[in-house]
Design a protein around this motif. Structure first.
Motif, PDB file in Angstrom:
ATOM      1  N   THR A   1       0.867  -1.176   0.000  1.00 37.36           N
ATOM      2  CA  THR A   1       0.000   0.000   0.000  1.00 37.36           C
ATOM      3  C   THR A   1       0.905   1.228   0.000  1.00 37.36           C
ATOM      4  O   THR A   1       2.111   1.117   0.248  1.00 37.36           O
ATOM      5  CB  THR A   1      -0.950   0.033   1.217  1.00 37.36           C
ATOM      6  N   THR A   2       0.313   2.393  -0.262  1.00 37.38           N
ATOM      7  CA  THR A   2       1.093   3.633  -0.267  1.00 37.38           C
ATOM      8  C   THR A   2       0.468   4.610   0.728  1.00 37.38           C
ATOM      9  O   THR A   2      -0.730   4.518   1.010  1.00 37.38           O
ATOM     10  CB  THR A   2       1.055   4.283  -1.664  1.00 37.38           C
ATOM     11  N   PRO A   3       1.267   5.518   1.256  1.00 37.15           N
ATOM     12  CA  PRO A   3       0.675   6.553   2.109  1.00 37.15           C
ATOM     13  C   PRO A   3      -0.234   7.449   1.256  1.00 37.15           C
ATOM     14  O   PRO A   3       0.011   7.610   0.061  1.00 37.15           O
ATOM     15  CB  PRO A   3       1.883   7.336   2.620  1.00 37.15           C
ATOM     16  N   VAL A   4      -1.268   8.002   1.868  1.00 35.19           N
ATOM     17  CA  VAL A   4      -2.139   8.904   1.116  1.00 35.19           C
ATOM     18  C   VAL A   4      -1.422  10.251   0.963  1.00 35.19           C
ATOM     19  O   VAL A   4      -0.897  10.801   1.930  1.00 35.19           O
ATOM     20  CB  VAL A   4      -3.498   9.079   1.821  1.00 35.19           C
ATOM     21  N   ASP A   5      -1.378  10.733  -0.252  1.00 34.99           N
ATOM     22  CA  ASP A   5      -0.754  12.032  -0.533  1.00 34.99           C
ATOM     23  C   ASP A   5      -1.569  13.124   0.176  1.00 34.99           C
ATOM     24  O   ASP A   5      -2.797  13.132   0.081  1.00 34.99           O
ATOM     25  CB  ASP A   5      -0.759  12.249  -2.055  1.00 34.99           C
ATOM     26  N   PRO A   6      -0.892  14.036   0.887  1.00 36.00           N
ATOM     27  CA  PRO A   6      -1.640  15.091   1.600  1.00 36.00           C
ATOM     28  C   PRO A   6      -2.585  15.882   0.689  1.00 36.00           C
ATOM     29  O   PRO A   6      -3.650  16.336   1.132  1.00 36.00           O
ATOM     30  CB  PRO A   6      -0.534  15.997   2.149  1.00 36.00           C
ATOM     31  N   ARG A   7      -2.248  16.027  -0.584  1.00 35.00           N
ATOM     32  CA  ARG A   7      -3.118  16.740  -1.513  1.00 35.00           C
ATOM     33  C   ARG A   7      -4.410  15.960  -1.766  1.00 35.00           C
ATOM     34  O   ARG A   7      -5.469  16.526  -2.036  1.00 35.00           O
ATOM     35  CB  ARG A   7      -2.381  16.996  -2.837  1.00 35.00           C
ATOM     36  N   VAL A   8      -4.312  14.646  -1.639  1.00 35.19           N
ATOM     37  CA  VAL A   8      -5.500  13.787  -1.794  1.00 35.19           C
ATOM     38  C   VAL A   8      -6.408  13.968  -0.573  1.00 35.19           C
ATOM     39  O   VAL A   8      -7.625  14.135  -0.698  1.00 35.19           O
ATOM     40  CB  VAL A   8      -5.070  12.307  -1.973  1.00 35.19           C
ATOM     41  N   VAL A   9      -5.793  13.963   0.602  1.00 36.51           N
ATOM     42  CA  VAL A   9      -6.572  14.147   1.843  1.00 36.51           C
ATOM     43  C   VAL A   9      -7.307  15.480   1.787  1.00 36.51           C
ATOM     44  O   VAL A   9      -8.511  15.563   2.097  1.00 36.51           O
ATOM     45  CB  VAL A   9      -5.640  14.114   3.081  1.00 36.51           C
ATOM     46  N   GLU A  10      -6.616  16.496   1.360  1.00 34.05           N
ATOM     47  CA  GLU A  10      -7.195  17.839   1.292  1.00 34.05           C
ATOM     48  C   GLU A  10      -8.416  17.868   0.354  1.00 34.05           C
ATOM     49  O   GLU A  10      -9.432  18.480   0.668  1.00 34.05           O
ATOM     50  CB  GLU A  10      -6.117  18.793   0.771  1.00 34.05           C
ATOM     51  N   ALA A  11      -8.290  17.159  -0.757  1.00 33.19           N
ATOM     52  CA  ALA A  11      -9.413  17.126  -1.704  1.00 33.19           C
ATOM     53  C   ALA A  11     -10.605  16.372  -1.136  1.00 33.19           C
ATOM     54  O   ALA A  11     -11.766  16.689  -1.426  1.00 33.19           O
ATOM     55  CB  ALA A  11      -8.952  16.465  -3.017  1.00 33.19           C
TER      56      ALA A  11
END
Ligand SMILES: *Cc1c(COP(=O)(O)O)cnc(C)c1O
Length: 406
Positions: free
Chosen positions: A12-22
């Motif tokens: 798995t990969t960490p969630v990109d902070p830009r994804v969380v923000e969206a």
């Protein structure tokens, strides 16, 4: 540098902070049900879903209408294989796949065998490549579906899917591919590849877990598929259930980010991987598994004879997180002592147990790779010191060398 360093990006990969923000506004503010047609809450959610659908479709050169949201690639593989088998069973009851597929394909094939389908499991060569010729020979008038993964999640080998697609097209057989490890790492084009369905998952591309998609070809030909989840008829009747709007928004954002950066970032990641590979192979008595060139940019699968992978992984636990293979099979300890992928490429059980998988990702830096490389070699030397087998082999080899000198 934060320890331990994460190098298990195939799991798995960490969630990109830009994804969380969206995603965030879609939990509390825009919480509507995308299927609610009668008010603004529903409209906003639906618009966000359709926007994500477009971004994901654009990434694989598909039409937005051809994307069906699921809970992940496991469900996508289930839906594709079971759904197509059921829809086309009057045409034939034979499927072809490969021995190195992900468990979510192999286990579905076993389930289909129990209900009267016949499945051919193709061998792979020592690099993990399926032979298009062997596939051609396995096709019969009864064959309805071929399922070959685009890239392997353990050894990173990329399949000759273009050739396989041509053969399937010639013979009028449908082709499914599990592209979970490729999406975001290498360019994907469903039209050029001639695939009829394709599984992808958000959490392998810096998106959230529990959301994925199945591409289902809409024309030339339009693929029929029997839904495996009955209910409200969402997703063109192919997958019922209220859409997971925040996760879908996150998946769309992750696809957009992958689309923007994937060339340059893949080159950077492959460069880091090559550095690490060179260093670990230089440690001696080790060998790389997979294909020398047709491989994922972030994958490194390596055997250190006589050093048990579990021991190496434990020795590294405070420094770097790597794995001994697929996270999906290690969830089931009974079934998978030895990786079916490593067996299929001809590794002995002993060699397979001495094999680790390293998966680099977007957030790994050169400093981390340098540090991890040093720690892995340090641990390796320590474990070899205490491995009676390794010491014995070293002595025999040493003896053989001195014997030949004198
Ligand atoms: C991770 C993975 C899956 C499973 O995906 P989920 O979204 O976790 O269900 C399937 N196939 C491959 C090749 C994978 O790497």
């Amino acid at each position: 540098m934060k320890l331990p360093i994460y190098m298990d990006n195939h799991a798995t990969t960490p969630v990109d902070p830009r994804v969380v923000e969206a995603m965030l506004p879609f939990f509390t503010e825009h919480f509507g049900n995308a299927a609610s047609r009668q008010h603004r809450f529903g409209w906003i959610a639906e618009e966000a879903v359709e926007n994500a659908r477009k971004l994901i479709a654009g990434h694989i050169n598909a039409d937005a209408k051809e994307i069906v949201f699921t809970s992940g690639a496991t469900e996508s593989n289930n839906l594709a294989l079971k759904g197509i088998a059921e829809a086309y069973s009057t045409k034939g009851r034979h499927l072809i796949t490969a021995k190195t597929e992900h468990r979510s394909v192999l286990d579905v094939c076993s389930a289909l065998e129990l209900v009267g389908f016949r499945v051919t499991y193709l061998d792979v060569d020592e690099c993990g490549t399926v032979s298009p010729e062997a596939l051609r020979d396995a096709l019969s008038g009864e064959t309805i579906l071929v399922s070959v993964m685009m890239a392997n999640n353990e050894i990173g080998t990329i399949a000759p899917l273009m050739e396989i697609g041509k053969i399937c097209l010639e013979r009028g057989v449908l082709l499914h591919t599990d592209a979970t490890q490729c999406f975001g790492n290498i360019p994907l084009d469903v039209k050029a590849l001639n695939v009829h369905s394709m599984s992808i998952s958000a959490h392998k591309i810096y998106g959230p877990k529990g959301i994925g998609a199945l591409y289902v070809r809409g024309k030339n030909p339009r693929v029929r598929l029997v839904q495996q989840m009955d209910g409200g008829g969402h997703e063109h009747g192919m997958r019922s259930g209220t859409l997971n709007v925040p996760s879908i928004v996150g998946f769309g954002k992750a696809a957009q980010l992958a689309g923007q950066g994937h060339d340059a970032d893949s080159v950077r990641i492959a460069g880091l991987r090559d550095l690490l590979e060179k260093r670990l192979l230089a440690a001696g008595d080790s060998h790389r598994n997979g294909h020398p060139t047709e491989r994922l940019p972030n994958n490194l699968n390596i055997t250190f004879p006589y050093v048990h992978a579990d021991d190496l992984i434990v020795a590294l636990k405070n420094d770097v997180a790597i794995s001994s293979g697929s996270a999906c099979s290690s969830a089931d300890h009974e079934k998978a002592r030895v990786s079916h992928v490593l067996s299929a490429i001809g590794l002995t059980d002993e060699a397979a147990q001495c094999t680790v998988r390293i998966g680099l990702g977007r957030f790994n830096t050169e400093e981390e790779v340098d540090y991890a490389g040093g720690k892995i070699i340090e641990a390796l030397h320590r474990l070899r010191e205490t491995s009676p087998q390794y010491q014995m082999i070293k002595h025999t080899k040493g003896a053989a060398v001195s014997a030949s000198v004198h």
